[in-house]
Design a protein around this motif. Structure first.
Motif, PDB file in Angstrom:
ATOM      1  N   ARG A  31       0.870  -1.083  -0.133  1.00  0.00           N
ATOM      2  CA  ARG A  31       0.070  -0.087  -0.018  1.00  0.00           C
ATOM      3  C   ARG A  31       0.945   1.388  -0.057  1.00  0.00           C
ATOM      4  O   ARG A  31       0.428   2.552  -0.478  1.00  0.00           O
ATOM      5  N   LEU A  32       1.858   1.375   0.862  1.00  0.00           N
ATOM      6  CA  LEU A  32       2.490   2.656   0.788  1.00  0.00           C
ATOM      7  C   LEU A  32       3.024   3.018  -0.406  1.00  0.00           C
ATOM      8  O   LEU A  32       2.990   4.062  -0.682  1.00  0.00           O
ATOM      9  N   ILE A  33       3.871   1.892  -1.209  1.00  0.00           N
ATOM     10  CA  ILE A  33       4.604   2.364  -2.277  1.00  0.00           C
ATOM     11  C   ILE A  33       3.410   2.851  -3.223  1.00  0.00           C
ATOM     12  O   ILE A  33       3.733   3.556  -4.211  1.00  0.00           O
ATOM     13  N   MET A  34       2.369   1.985  -3.402  1.00  0.00           N
ATOM     14  CA  MET A  34       1.585   2.386  -4.151  1.00  0.00           C
ATOM     15  C   MET A  34       0.818   3.645  -4.148  1.00  0.00           C
ATOM     16  O   MET A  34       0.558   4.418  -5.101  1.00  0.00           O
ATOM     17  N   ASN A  35       0.495   4.175  -2.705  1.00  0.00           N
ATOM     18  CA  ASN A  35       0.103   5.317  -2.615  1.00  0.00           C
ATOM     19  C   ASN A  35       0.979   6.605  -2.796  1.00  0.00           C
ATOM     20  O   ASN A  35       0.943   7.294  -3.590  1.00  0.00           O
ATOM     21  N   LEU A  36       2.090   6.109  -1.993  1.00  0.00           N
ATOM     22  CA  LEU A  36       2.997   7.345  -1.992  1.00  0.00           C
ATOM     23  C   LEU A  36       3.934   7.685  -3.118  1.00  0.00           C
ATOM     24  O   LEU A  36       3.990   8.878  -3.474  1.00  0.00           O
ATOM     25  N   ARG A  37       4.151   6.524  -3.855  1.00  0.00           N
ATOM     26  CA  ARG A  37       4.851   6.797  -5.013  1.00  0.00           C
ATOM     27  C   ARG A  37       4.147   6.719  -6.230  1.00  0.00           C
ATOM     28  O   ARG A  37       4.183   7.567  -7.199  1.00  0.00           O
ATOM     29  N   GLU A  38       3.366   5.602  -6.344  1.00  0.00           N
ATOM     30  CA  GLU A  38       2.884   5.448  -7.856  1.00  0.00           C
ATOM     31  C   GLU A  38       1.483   6.613  -7.942  1.00  0.00           C
ATOM     32  O   GLU A  38       1.215   7.102  -8.911  1.00  0.00           O
ATOM     33  N   THR A  39       0.690   6.668  -6.870  1.00  0.00           N
ATOM     34  CA  THR A  39      -0.520   7.542  -7.011  1.00  0.00           C
ATOM     35  C   THR A  39      -0.048   9.120  -6.693  1.00  0.00           C
ATOM     36  O   THR A  39      -0.468   9.797  -7.539  1.00  0.00           O
ATOM     37  N   LYS A  40       0.532   9.222  -5.540  1.00  0.00           N
ATOM     38  CA  LYS A  40       0.730  10.665  -5.439  1.00  0.00           C
ATOM     39  C   LYS A  40       2.013  11.220  -5.613  1.00  0.00           C
ATOM     40  O   LYS A  40       2.142  12.538  -5.845  1.00  0.00           O
ATOM     41  N   GLY A  41       3.152  10.298  -5.913  1.00  0.00           N
ATOM     42  CA  GLY A  41       4.080  10.983  -6.454  1.00  0.00           C
ATOM     43  C   GLY A  41       5.089  11.555  -5.202  1.00  0.00           C
ATOM     44  O   GLY A  41       5.874  12.414  -5.469  1.00  0.00           O
ATOM     45  N   TYR A  42       4.598  11.502  -3.895  1.00  0.00           N
ATOM     46  CA  TYR A  42       5.447  12.062  -2.925  1.00  0.00           C
ATOM     47  C   TYR A  42       6.621  11.506  -2.658  1.00  0.00           C
ATOM     48  O   TYR A  42       7.729  12.068  -1.931  1.00  0.00           O
ATOM     49  N   ALA A  43       6.908  10.184  -2.892  1.00  0.00           N
ATOM     50  CA  ALA A  43       7.986   9.573  -2.343  1.00  0.00           C
ATOM     51  C   ALA A  43       8.795   8.641  -3.218  1.00  0.00           C
ATOM     52  O   ALA A  43       8.250   8.394  -4.418  1.00  0.00           O
ATOM     53  N   TYR A  44      10.052   8.263  -3.378  1.00  0.00           N
ATOM     54  CA  TYR A  44      11.012   7.683  -4.197  1.00  0.00           C
ATOM     55  C   TYR A  44      10.628   6.250  -3.799  1.00  0.00           C
ATOM     56  O   TYR A  44      10.595   5.351  -4.585  1.00  0.00           O
ATOM     57  N   TRP A  45      10.462   5.849  -2.595  1.00  0.00           N
ATOM     58  CA  TRP A  45      10.131   4.564  -1.850  1.00  0.00           C
ATOM     59  C   TRP A  45       9.735   4.674  -0.593  1.00  0.00           C
ATOM     60  O   TRP A  45      10.011   5.486  -0.006  1.00  0.00           O
ATOM     61  N   ALA A  46       8.998   3.654  -0.177  1.00  0.00           N
ATOM     62  CA  ALA A  46       8.355   3.630   1.124  1.00  0.00           C
ATOM     63  C   ALA A  46       7.977   2.161   1.526  1.00  0.00           C
ATOM     64  O   ALA A  46       7.483   1.519   0.663  1.00  0.00           O
ATOM     65  N   PHE A  47       8.928   1.730   2.635  1.00  0.00           N
ATOM     66  CA  PHE A  47       8.863   0.358   2.895  1.00  0.00           C
ATOM     67  C   PHE A  47       8.584   0.133   4.378  1.00  0.00           C
ATOM     68  O   PHE A  47       8.789   1.039   5.029  1.00  0.00           O
ATOM     69  N   SER A  48       8.169  -0.934   4.749  1.00  0.00           N
ATOM     70  CA  SER A  48       8.019  -1.272   6.458  1.00  0.00           C
ATOM     71  C   SER A  48       8.427  -2.537   6.573  1.00  0.00           C
ATOM     72  O   SER A  48       8.787  -3.357   5.801  1.00  0.00           O
TER      73      SER A  48
ATOM     74  N   THR B 191      11.162  16.331  -0.311  1.00  0.00           N
ATOM     75  CA  THR B 191      10.943  17.193   0.648  1.00  0.00           C
ATOM     76  C   THR B 191       9.856  18.245   0.621  1.00  0.00           C
ATOM     77  O   THR B 191       9.324  18.318   1.903  1.00  0.00           O
ATOM     78  N   GLU B 192       9.332  18.723  -0.354  1.00  0.00           N
ATOM     79  CA  GLU B 192       8.300  19.240  -0.496  1.00  0.00           C
ATOM     80  C   GLU B 192       6.882  18.782   0.033  1.00  0.00           C
ATOM     81  O   GLU B 192       5.890  19.310   0.495  1.00  0.00           O
ATOM     82  N   TYR B 193       6.947  17.335  -0.053  1.00  0.00           N
ATOM     83  CA  TYR B 193       5.805  16.662   0.432  1.00  0.00           C
ATOM     84  C   TYR B 193       6.178  15.901   1.525  1.00  0.00           C
ATOM     85  O   TYR B 193       5.382  14.810   2.215  1.00  0.00           O
ATOM     86  N   LEU B 194       6.896  16.433   2.625  1.00  0.00           N
ATOM     87  CA  LEU B 194       7.397  15.688   3.824  1.00  0.00           C
ATOM     88  C   LEU B 194       6.005  15.744   4.699  1.00  0.00           C
ATOM     89  O   LEU B 194       5.379  14.714   4.903  1.00  0.00           O
ATOM     90  N   TYR B 195       5.412  16.585   5.003  1.00  0.00           N
ATOM     91  CA  TYR B 195       4.264  16.920   5.874  1.00  0.00           C
ATOM     92  C   TYR B 195       3.146  15.832   5.222  1.00  0.00           C
ATOM     93  O   TYR B 195       2.566  14.857   5.938  1.00  0.00           O
ATOM     94  N   PRO B 196       2.813  15.853   3.984  1.00  0.00           N
ATOM     95  CA  PRO B 196       1.584  14.991   3.582  1.00  0.00           C
ATOM     96  C   PRO B 196       1.980  13.655   3.503  1.00  0.00           C
ATOM     97  O   PRO B 196       1.198  12.901   3.516  1.00  0.00           O
ATOM     98  N   SER B 197       3.134  13.563   3.393  1.00  0.00           N
ATOM     99  CA  SER B 197       3.720  11.935   3.282  1.00  0.00           C
ATOM    100  C   SER B 197       3.707  11.201   4.565  1.00  0.00           C
ATOM    101  O   SER B 197       2.990  10.325   4.761  1.00  0.00           O
ATOM    102  N   VAL B 198       4.062  12.256   5.743  1.00  0.00           N
ATOM    103  CA  VAL B 198       3.737  11.642   6.913  1.00  0.00           C
ATOM    104  C   VAL B 198       2.226  11.433   7.419  1.00  0.00           C
ATOM    105  O   VAL B 198       1.719  10.375   7.892  1.00  0.00           O
ATOM    106  N   LYS B 199       1.344  12.352   6.919  1.00  0.00           N
ATOM    107  CA  LYS B 199       0.006  12.077   7.029  1.00  0.00           C
ATOM    108  C   LYS B 199      -0.445  10.987   6.410  1.00  0.00           C
ATOM    109  O   LYS B 199      -1.549  10.151   6.771  1.00  0.00           O
TER     110      LYS B 199
END
Lengths: 444, 492
Positions: free
Chosen positions: B321-338, B357-365
């Protein structure tokens, strides 16, 4: 022709042309069981069973790499490697990766000078899926204009980043051009920006249609498999793929590989720690000398008690880092050494210490214990290749693609283990001569 | 009037037809039906681990043997059941220092000679220290088992910790920490420090200033107290038999002196009562690295497998979910794993991401929203099944090399997880369903995360103003100041 003879004739023709007949060529007894088969369309199939874990590795390799590229199309083989994940007739773009991910599998691909390998490891019950995926992209890769352009642009970005991030890259390119004076052998696998830009969809299609054919490929399957069932699956998915009518022969080296001494300086402002690259052109990998040179590689570089590590890094602290060993490029091989030092003065001392270690090996027998040590280390690394499905599959594939007769694998390790100290002295004097290639790396 | 065709003629026609079809088959463009859709898998194969056989030497050393045939290597792991958590409070790092020194000399053997002896037997060596234990791993060729165990015995009973090596090891440890500019490792250090504040596990991470306080005297005290056979396990994996191992270990390790071992009980850390956001500066960092962590209770029941499935769904792979949401859908992150890690008394669930960096706050949310959504609601069955499929397929790959396999066994032995891992791994995963995951997280509320941000202060500070309160640390983990959100009054 009477009816009975006609029936026999027709049935024979049927089996021949639908690929339902394979010839079992050879079977290795050591170091682990494997068998080699070929389909009627020319696809070589290597199988090896290992039931330790419920896993299977499939390697699909093509006998083509950067050495097959013509001038003006440097980077083509690597570009195609990337395009192989961008979809085929029945598998959407990037779906190959997603299919493998969904089942917890792992995959990778690698392009070298003379081969391109695609491999995946999955739970053994998923073997049909991997064969379906591999056969689809061998049979019908989608090569559309937009996909090719997009992939080219990504690779150009990667290339730019490499140039920006690695201050030693330029010296490596200079070194390779001196060591292998032939475009086919010395251009970087990733290619050049200029060439990548100029490659067209038509060029890529031609390259794919020429080399990505069953009679220019090998399929190696290892792990928890039933041999007969696996062969049936391979026949199902691969036997009806058309062979190439004419695969061009492998390129041969057109330069002079026994040149005089060559030395050059490579300057890059981003270099903060000076160093040098030293190279020796050695024999072909198919020569008997190669076994002895492999042991010299271990003697000089392998482990913390190796001669050069001990002398340059641990004892005299002349090198910040160092490495090296034999590099094979198809039918050629070179011995490469890379040293980084704190400053110009220590670099010069490091160079002298390195030559003194090389000279010592030309005159003095190495002690028996040291010889046993490097043989044990070699044996250990060699056998490491047997004990996971992935390592075994890659080992078998690489051995087959190296042009060796795979039946020789049985006695291969012993050829390394039976060398003696006198042979090392002879080989050191034959190949580690004044006619080296040296590239100095400097900052401003 | 047409005359009926004779059976012989029919046969000839059929055969000719078959001949023509056979000849044409490879050259027709229409594809075979089986190419259109992916094939179904075969039935799931069994995952059988070889048995773990154990015996105890008279000095209390428990020796466990796993026979794997045919295998030309032997993997030997000596586990000392004391890790960094039992380093003195003022000397975190002492356990790592002691472990790093063990193979650096014994009576009559220098560090170089020990290295040479290990390479002579076709082997290699590594050491790792964790919060609960240290593990020393030697791999050697099968024929040299006796030599390897003899060397181990010599080192354990005659270690002399040469002064010159004390200095070398301290220097290496210092530079490894001081020169470390890897944002993920810096972030992990701070995450551990905050999550395990005032808990023994906090000592698992330490900064370079500690190194100069480490000394040979404290090392000897720590060694004498904890490096004893009745506080250790020896694991031998390979083509060996029990009687051979019994003889060899008795001969070379039987003289290792037994002593009284103190037992220490470490309580799980207290749960966090409020979320905490921390920032550490990494000058020149291109992007921002984010780590979010929660302590999990140590669970010896089936909940562990529910955690694994949960982790897989949220961030265990490239299709989670994280990578699909943050990278693929929203483009906030390069990668995200748990990931999930287990320790002796608790576990750790953490998320790691590299974000723009400009998407730091929305990424955390978004990350917190995904975690909340997965723990508060029942997860759809198809996602559960997908995650199980991944875990079942991937676990054997993780242990497919002999070293990876033996390291996994050493972890299982050290953390006493034989029952859950060794037996019925596949079945334990198969039993997890949506209700089991939901139930597991009703008991473990992931409510108060520790969030660590690593990046270039000059770039990141503008983007952390969105958070209510951020604690600022230097990259040695020293607290600097707090940054609070400015609430602007509306003057109208």
């Amino acid at each position: 022709m009477n009816l009975k003879r006609l029936v026999i004739f027709c049935l024979m023709v049927h089996f021949v042309y639908t690929g339902f007949s394979q010839v079992k060529q050879t079977e290795g007894q050591e170091p682990f069981p494997f068998s080699v088969h070929s389909l009627k369309n020319g696809l070589t199939v290597i199988l090896s069973r290992d039931d330790n874990l419920p896993l299977v590795t499939v390697v699909c390799a093509y006998k083509v790499g950067s050495a097959y590229e013509k001038k003006g199309e440097a980077g083509m083989a690597h570009l195609l490697e990337n395009l192989m994940f961008m979809g085929s007739r029945n598998v959407g773009p990037m779906q190959h990766i997603r299919f493998i991910h969904r089942i917890g599998g792992e995959f990778n691909a690698v392009t070298s000078w003379d081969r391109t390998l695609y491999y995946q490891t999955v739970s053994s019950n998923q073997l049909p899926l991997v064969l379906w995926l591999e056969s689809d992209r061998m049979n019908s890769l989608n090569l559309e204009y937009s996909t090719v352009e997009e992939t080219k642009n990504l690779l150009i970005e990667t290339l730019k980043n490499q140039n920006k991030e690695d201050p030693f890259r330029e010296s490596m390119l200079v070194f390779d051009r001196l060591l292998y004076p032939d475009f086919a052998y010395n251009h970087p696998i990733i290619g050049s920006e200029e060439d990548l830009k100029s490659i067209t969809v038509k060029d890529v299609r031609n390259f794919y249609n020429t080399y990505y054919k069953p009679n220019n490929a090998v399929l190696c399957i290892t792990g928890n498999i039933d041999e007969e069932d696996t062969l049936n699956l391979v026949r199902k998915y691969f036997s009806t793929i058309d062979p190439s009518k004419n695969v061009p022969p492998a390129p041969s080296f057109k330069g002079d590989f026994t040149q005089e001494k060559q030395e050059q300086i490579s300057i890059n402002e981003a270099i903060t720690t000076p160093g040098f690259r030293l190279g020796y052109r050695i024999c072909s990998p198919y020569s008997n000398d190669f076994y002895i040179l492999s042991m010299i590689d271990y003697l000089l570089f392998s482990g913390e008690s190796s001669r050069l590590y001990k002398r340059l890094v641990k004892r005299n602290k002349l090198a910040l880092s160092m490495g090296g060993g034999i590099e094979k490029r198809r039918d050629l091989a070179a011995f490469k050494i890379f040293v980084l030092s704190n400053n110009e003065a220590t670099k010069e001392i490091a160079k002298k210490a390195l030559f003194s270690e090389i000279n010592r090996l030309k005159s003095y027998l190495i002690p028996d214990r040291e010889l046993i040590k490097i043989k044990n280390m070699y044996k250990s690394d060699y056998m490491e290749n047997f004990y996971s499905p992935e390592k075994r599959a890659l080992f078998l594939t690489q051995y087959y693609l190296s042009g060796n007769d795979i039946r020789d694998l049985r006695g291969e390790l012993n050829k390394y283990l039976r060398i003696n100290s006198s042979e090392i002295i002879g080989i050191m004097n034959r190949y580690f001569t004044e006619n080296h290639v040296l590239v100095e790396m400097r900052g401003k | 009037m047409k005359t009926p065709m004779r059976p012989g003629k029919i046969c000839v026609c059929v055969l000719l037809g078959l001949f023509i079809i056979s000849f044409m088959t490879p050259y027709v463009s229409a594809q075979e039906k089986f190419r259109k859709t992916p094939p179904l898998p075969y039935p799931l194969p069994d995952l059988n681990f070889p048995s773990l056989e154990s015996f105890i030497l008279s000095n209390g050393l428990q020796v466990s043997v796993v026979q794997r045939k045919p295998q030309p290597f032997i993997d030997i792991h000596l586990i000392i059941l004391t890790g960094e958590s039992l380093s003195p409070d003022d000397l975190p790092g002492l356990a790592s220092f002691t472990a790093n020194m063990l193979f650096k000399g014994a009576v009559g053997l220098s560090a170089s000679q020990i290295e040479e002896q290990i390479e002579y037997i076709g082997g290699d060596f590594s050491v790792s220290t964790y919060p609960d234990y240290s593990v020393f791993s030697i791999t050697c060729l099968k024929d040299y088992l006796n030599d390897a165990v003899k060397l181990l015995g010599q080192i354990l009973t005659q270690a002399d910790f040469p002064k010159i090596e004390v200095n070398n090891v301290k220097r290496d440890m210092f530079y490894n920490i001081a020169r470390n500019t890897n944002p993920e490792l810096l972030g992990r250090k701070l995450l551990f420090q905050i999550l395990f504040h005032n808990h023994p596990y906090q000592k698992y991470v330490f900064n370079s200033s500690v190194i100069k306080r480490l000394n040979r005297k404290d090392l000897l005290t720590f060694f004498d107290k904890f490096y004893i056979p009745n506080n250790a396990r020896l694991l031998i994996i390979g083509d060996v038999d029990l009687s051979e191992v019994t003889n060899i270990t008795g001969k070379h390790l039987g003289q290792w002196e037994k002593k009284n071992v103190e037992t220490y009980h470490i309580n799980p850390p207290a749960p966090k009562t409020k979320p905490k956001i921390c920032f550490t500066d990494l000058p020149g960092a291109d992007e921002t690295t984010l780590l979010i962590g929660y302590v999990l209770p140590r669970d010896k029941t089936g909940n562990y497998f529910s955690y694994l499935v949960f982790n897989q769904i949220i961030g265990g792979s490239h299709i989670s979910r994280l990578i699909m949401n943050l990278r693929e859908t929203k483009g906030y992150a390069y990668w995200a794993f748990s990931g999930i890690e287990l320790f002796g008394n608790c576990g750790l669930f953490s998320v790691k991401a590299k974000v723009k960096t400009e998407y730091l706050y929305p990424s955390v949310k978004e990350i917190l929203k995904e975690i909340r959504s997965l723990t508060m609601n029942k997860i759809p069955n198809h996602e559960i099944e997908q995650a199980k499929s991944y875990l079942i397929g991937n676990f054997p790959i993780q242990i497919s090399g002999h070293k990876e396999f033996s390291l996994k066994v050493s972890e299982i032995v050290a953390l006493d997880m034989e029952d859950i891992f060794w037996k019925n791994y596949y079945e334990n995963i198969m039993y997890v369903n949506s209700s089991a995951v939901f139930k597991a997280f009703q008991n473990v509320r992931l409510l108060n995360p520790v969030i660590v941000i690593v990046g270039d202060k000059d770039v990141v500070l503008d983007h952390i103003k969105e958070f209510e309160e951020v604690e600022i640390y230097d990259n040695e983990g020293i607290f600097q100041y707090k940054l609070k959100k400015v609430i602007e009054n509306d003057s109208t």
